[in-house]
Scaffold this active site. Structure first.
Site, PDB file in Angstrom:
ATOM      1  N   MET A  41      -1.660  10.104  -1.532  1.00 22.17           N
ATOM      2  CA  MET A  41      -1.195   9.634  -2.835  1.00 22.17           C
ATOM      3  C   MET A  41      -1.597  10.558  -3.977  1.00 22.17           C
ATOM      4  O   MET A  41      -0.946  10.588  -5.028  1.00 22.17           O
ATOM      5  CB  MET A  41      -1.730   8.226  -3.112  1.00 22.17           C
ATOM      6  CG  MET A  41      -3.232   8.123  -3.243  1.00 22.17           C
ATOM      7  SD  MET A  41      -3.778   6.519  -3.857  1.00 22.17           S
ATOM      8  CE  MET A  41      -3.216   6.582  -5.563  1.00 22.17           C
ATOM      9  N   THR A  82      -3.106   4.369   5.027  1.00 12.99           N
ATOM     10  CA  THR A  82      -2.065   5.379   5.188  1.00 12.99           C
ATOM     11  C   THR A  82      -1.897   6.290   3.979  1.00 12.99           C
ATOM     12  O   THR A  82      -1.477   7.431   4.131  1.00 12.99           O
ATOM     13  CB  THR A  82      -0.720   4.702   5.507  1.00 12.99           C
ATOM     14  OG1 THR A  82      -0.396   3.765   4.476  1.00 12.99           O
ATOM     15  CG2 THR A  82      -0.795   3.955   6.834  1.00 12.99           C
ATOM     16  N   CYS A  83      -2.193   5.796   2.796  1.00 12.16           N
ATOM     17  CA  CYS A  83      -1.998   6.638   1.612  1.00 12.16           C
ATOM     18  C   CYS A  83      -3.070   7.722   1.492  1.00 12.16           C
ATOM     19  O   CYS A  83      -2.967   8.609   0.655  1.00 12.16           O
ATOM     20  CB  CYS A  83      -1.968   5.780   0.355  1.00 12.16           C
ATOM     21  SG  CYS A  83      -0.453   4.816   0.258  1.00 12.16           S
ATOM     22  N   PHE A  84      -4.113   7.620   2.316  1.00 13.59           N
ATOM     23  CA  PHE A  84      -5.161   8.643   2.325  1.00 13.59           C
ATOM     24  C   PHE A  84      -5.251   9.317   3.684  1.00 13.59           C
ATOM     25  O   PHE A  84      -6.190  10.075   3.941  1.00 13.59           O
ATOM     26  CB  PHE A  84      -6.505   8.012   1.956  1.00 13.59           C
ATOM     27  CG  PHE A  84      -6.519   7.355   0.611  1.00 13.59           C
ATOM     28  CD1 PHE A  84      -6.637   8.101  -0.551  1.00 13.59           C
ATOM     29  CD2 PHE A  84      -6.362   5.985   0.493  1.00 13.59           C
ATOM     30  CE1 PHE A  84      -6.628   7.501  -1.789  1.00 13.59           C
ATOM     31  CE2 PHE A  84      -6.358   5.365  -0.748  1.00 13.59           C
ATOM     32  CZ  PHE A  84      -6.488   6.126  -1.899  1.00 13.59           C
ATOM     33  N   GLU A 120       0.815  -1.220   0.000  1.00 14.54           N
ATOM     34  CA  GLU A 120       0.000   0.000   0.000  1.00 14.54           C
ATOM     35  C   GLU A 120       0.845   1.266   0.000  1.00 14.54           C
ATOM     36  O   GLU A 120       0.537   2.228  -0.709  1.00 14.54           O
ATOM     37  CB  GLU A 120      -0.949   0.021   1.197  1.00 14.54           C
ATOM     38  CG  GLU A 120      -1.838   1.255   1.225  1.00 14.54           C
ATOM     39  CD  GLU A 120      -2.749   1.291   2.442  1.00 14.54           C
ATOM     40  OE1 GLU A 120      -3.799   1.960   2.358  1.00 14.54           O
ATOM     41  OE2 GLU A 120      -2.415   0.666   3.459  1.00 14.54           O
TER      42      GLU A 120
END
Length: 465
Positions: free
Chosen positions: A409, A431-433, A240
């Protein structure tokens, strides 16, 4: 077990010490040749010991905190093999004291490094990479050429911070940043640097030396990189941080029947220096179809290729340098999130700034669960606040301009809390958002318990994005 009179706490600690001592004795006797019945008795005792230690974790850590030598005693040494039951500050003290104990009979000289300020990375590399571990353990003195400063500690701190920043500079082609732009992992295309493996060994030496010297770095790695440093297994969820879109596709594949829908083979296609390469995930993989029956194997092999095999030489070179100073059996007492805190230190987290820059989906700022959530967050110490930030964003690093500058991201992405209805689950994160999925807990006590459990476990609650 965490309350009661001082006498009750002392009795509980004494009982725990006795149980630990008994368990330690069993560990010594293990392998001495017993009947299967004896082994079953040992398993039962081991389960009982674990249950007891978990129940009295707070009391045990309190006593270890009061007497740091306990973890070196026979009675408590067994707890070192159960690092999840030890608090971070107790682990950190044990780690540093054990390093000193193991090297007590060695004599280390001094190590002088002369660098030009604009070429700290290159100059340091040439003066350090070929040194023996015994030399690296010596007292470091840094001289910035052309400057009159005398190193009384300040220049060394500046050197570590400057060196770690230059090490991660994209122009060096050694590391690439993840989707959030804050964490880094080895660059698969680092071969563009002729001596790239020597540079990775040097990078590992720098991180190991910083931990040895109890200095901080400005170098936040991806979860998978910390796992490699701790010799932990890689999971597909770790993809991710590197490729969120690919991670979502893998998640969809696992959650749905792919029969007649996907036509994948055990291979992936990657671009390198403008050339498209087909990489087999297993022998003759490009001719082996992915089916509903073998899709889990495919997903795991993809993760290994992305996070391990594709950068295996770089990781091994880094670990070679790192382990010159950091014994693998000792550094592994830390979790990934704790290793980041050990390397980079505790950030100063402004809860008011975080709250002012948090968005909500399914909740409003006036929802009871949100009110309870902020009550919990405001009661946390800086260590647990750092763990919360790690859990939701993937790193403890706070953007230079505060939480309004958080990125995901797709660019700027504030800290956000989403409602999810299953109150039997722990909170999970994407975590990417910068997204926390917070179940609709019925009361403040349950919300506090579940949230703290999730953030202290560290990266165990990831869901699909």
């Amino acid at each position: 077990p965490e309350s009661g009179s001082k006498e009750e706490q002392e009795a509980a600690a004494a009982e725990a010490a006795a149980a630990a001592e008994a368990n330690a004795a069993e560990m010594v006797l293990r392998g001495s040749g017993r009947s299967s019945e004896g082994m079953e008795v040992e398993k039962g005792k081991g389960a009982s010991f674990m249950s007891f230690v978990e129940e009295h974790r707070g009391t045990l850590n309190m006593y270890i905190r009061q007497d740091k030598a306990l973890l070196h005693s026979m009675a408590f040494s067994a707890l070192v093999s159960l690092p999840k039951l030890l608090d971070f500050d107790n682990k950190k003290h044990y780690f540093r004291s054990e390093l000193k104990r193991r090297n007590a009979h060695e004599r280390h000289g001094s190590m002088r490094v002369n660098v030009r300020r604009d070429f700290v990375f290159e100059d340091s590399f040439h003066q350090i990479v070929l040194r023996k571990p015994e030399e690296l353990k010596g007292r470091l003195t840094v001289v910035f050429n052309g400057e009159e400063g005398v190193d009384a500690g300040g220049l060394t701190r500046e050197w570590y911070l400057t060196l770690s920043k230059q090490m991660l500079n994209p122009d060096k082609a050694l590391f690439i940043h993840s989707a959030n732009g804050l964490t880094y992992q080895p660059n698969p295309a680092s071969t563009i640097q002729p001596d790239h493996l020597k540079y990775f060994k040097f990078a590992g030496q720098v991180v190991g030396k910083a931990l040895w010297d109890e200095q901080l770095l400005d170098a936040h790695f991806t979860l998978s990189m910390y796992k490699h440093m701790l010799n932990q297994a890689i999971e597909y969820k770790d993809v991710e941080a590197i490729d969120p879109e690919y991670f979502r596709n893998l998640g969809w594949m696992l959650d749905n029947d792919i029969t007649g829908i996907l036509e994948e083979t055990f291979s992936i296609v990657r671009e390198q220096f403008g050339v498209m390469l087909t990489i087999d995930l297993k022998p003759n993989g490009r001719n082996l179809a992915v089916t509903e029956q073998n899709k889990h194997e495919y997903v795991q092999l993809v993760a290994e290729q992305q996070l391990t095999k594709g950068i295996k030489e770089q990781i091994e070179a880094f670990k070679e340098g790192f382990h010159q100073l950091m014994p693998p059996d000792l550094i592994c007492i830390f979790t990934c999130s704790e290793l980041e805190l050990l390397m980079c230190g505790l950030p100063t987290i402004d809860v008011a700034d975080l709250r002012a820059n948090t968005e909500y989906t399914g909740y409003t700022r006036d929802s009871m669960q949100i009110q309870w959530y902020w009550q919990v967050v405001e009661s946390l110490n800086q260590e647990d606040l750092a763990r919360l930030l790690q859990f939701v964003t993937g790193t403890s690093q706070v953007p230079m301009d505060g939480f309004k500058a958080l990125r995901g991201m797709n660019g700027p992405q504030k800290f956000n809390i989403h409602r999810c209805g299953d109150a039997s689950r722990l909170p999970c994160s994407h975590t990417c958002f910068n997204q926390l999925d917070l179940p609709e807990y019925p009361n403040a006590e349950l919300l506090r318990s579940r949230l703290i459990s999730a953030v202290r476990e560290g990266f165990q609650g990831f869901g699909f994005s």
